[in-house]
Design a protein around this motif. Structure first.
Motif: not given
Ligand code: AMP
Length: 418
Positions: A380-391, A393-410
């Motif tokens: 699904k993420e490939i199709y939507e050009e997104t990735v899931i970023v999961r924390d 330490t607490n299991g919370l996750q969020e779907t973010v647009p692929a171009p924003r991945m690095l920013e979100e990870i940092r």
């Protein structure tokens, strides 16, 4: 000879880091010399009648008829290189540092290996300045402390110079001649070849004679006495404790004036001296060069690591906050492969378990790695050009647009560090 396994590496890393940062601070330049030298490099410098020359050297004859030796220690090769490349022209003194494998055909035991990696610091050329003796001694002391060795103590002595050493040797030989029959077989030979080595003997039967042997300090000339006094004054100034030990001679012929060793007492003492060195003011001349005063010491990774183990000091790898890259499905695996490479380019530490196909197994691996954030990619993420970023330490996750991945990870890595 032995393997240094991945589990040993955190300890080796600490020792390496201690050595390299001391070298950087005190301005020692790294030098690397070949593992083999012409045997004369050692014959000329170490002297006859030493264990290193007689028993411990691995030597071989090449097809061309050259006699070579695997280096048993670093000082003669470093001096050979200093002379051969006229390093004195680059400024004096030259401060040189090495971390290289050495080879000695010794009886393998705790702290004693047939291949071991020595860390050496040598100051060659310039003046015969007691400040450098003290600096080298302090570096050895810092190296052990920074490597987390507890309670290393320093023994120091002077073995005199060309003027006063012969007098001492004479007095020592005369004293031991009176006890020749009571000495061990090795010491009877030492009496002929290398009387100073009599003081090195560890055998029970020879100990009583050592205690009453003439003291080097009584025979030192004024120059050597003044030199020793100054070295000790520097050590006092730096509150570096020491014990003057007139039985410390350090077998090799090339030493003059200051000799010293560090060892621990109690737990860890079984390994022997952790670091040892001294002044070698005549070595340059002995090897055919112009006179160049010099002082240095060496220690080995192996012996320090053995002492740490005996002292029960555990060194764990430094924790690194990593991003785990996980995939669900074969197409996503390709994408994940690319994401991992993009993290490397961005300088973000990452991990993966690509050969595991189930997401559950991959996240278990992430847990084992101690990763704090996971990037999860599915169909699904490939199709939507997104990735899931999961924390993680607490299991919370969020779907973010692929171009924003690095920013979100940092952002998440930063949050987990605080
Ligand atoms: P030496 O050149 O014998 O004075 O040794 C200097 C230092 O090298 C010692 O204090 C040890 O740390 C180390 N060393 C010497 N021989 C060995 C060996 N066979 N195995 C491991 N380390 C050694």
């Amino acid at each position: 000879m032995h393997d240094v396994l991945p589990v040993d590496q955190p300890t080796w890393d600490v020792i390496r880091e201690a050595a390299t940062s001391l070298a950087a601070f005190y301005r020692f330049s790294r030098i690397q010399t070949p593992v083999m030298e012409h045997i004369s490099v050692f014959q000329k410098s170490e002297g006859e009648g030493t264990d290193l020359m007689e028993k411990e050297m691995y030597s071989l004859k090449t097809k061309g008829g050259d006699l070579l030796a695997l280096r048993p220690e670093g000082t003669p090769p470093v001096m050979r290189a200093y002379l051969q490349h006229s390093l004195s022209r680059l400024g004096q003194p030259q401060k040189l540092f090495y971390m290289e494998p050495m080879f000695r055909h010794d009886n393998p035991q705790l702290g004693r290996y047939r291949q071991f990696t020595q860390i050496g610091f040598e100051i060659i050329g310039g003046l015969n300045d007691p400040a450098y003796d003290a600096q080298v001694i302090l570096i050895a002391s810092h190296l052990l402390k920074d490597s987390k060795v507890k309670g290393a103590s320093l023994r120091i002595n002077s073995v005199g110079c060309r003027v006063c050493r012969p007098n001492y040797k004479k007095a020592l030989s005369a004293y031991y001649k009176n006890h020749e029959k009571e000495l061990c077989a090795d010491c009877q030979n030492r009496l002929k070849d290398n009387p100073l080595r009599l003081l090195d003997c560890k055998r029970e039967q020879c100990q009583p004679f050592k205690e009453k042997a003439p003291n080097f300090l009584d025979k030192l000339c004024a120059g050597c006495m003044g030199h020793l006094k100054e070295v000790l004054e520097y050590l006092d100034e730096m509150q570096q404790p020491y014990r003057l030990d007139n039985t410390l001679v350090r077998g090799l012929d090339y030493y003059s004036r200051t000799v010293f060793e560090f060892a621990v007492e109690g737990k860890g003492s079984e390994v022997g001296a952790l670091a040892g060195g001294g002044r070698f003011d005549y070595l340059a001349e002995t090897m055919g060069g112009k006179p160049a005063p010099a002082i240095g010491f060496a220690a080995s990774f192996e012996r320090i690591a053995d002492a740490l183990r005996l002292q029960e000091t555990k060194i764990s790898p430094k924790p690194v906050r990593r991003v785990f890259v996980a995939h669900a499905g074969s197409l996503a695996k390709r994408k994940a492969f690319k994401v991992l490479e993009s993290l490397r380019l961005s300088g973000i530490p990452a991990a993966e378990a690509m050969s595991r196909e189930s997401l559950k197994a991959q996240l278990k691996a992430a847990d084992k790695e101690g990763a704090v954030v996971a990037v999860i990619i599915g169909q699904k993420e490939i199709y939507e050009e997104t990735v899931i970023v999961r924390d993680l330490t607490n299991g919370l996750q969020e779907t973010v647009p692929a171009p924003r991945m690095l920013e979100e990870i940092r952002k998440r890595l930063k949050a987990s560090s605080g």
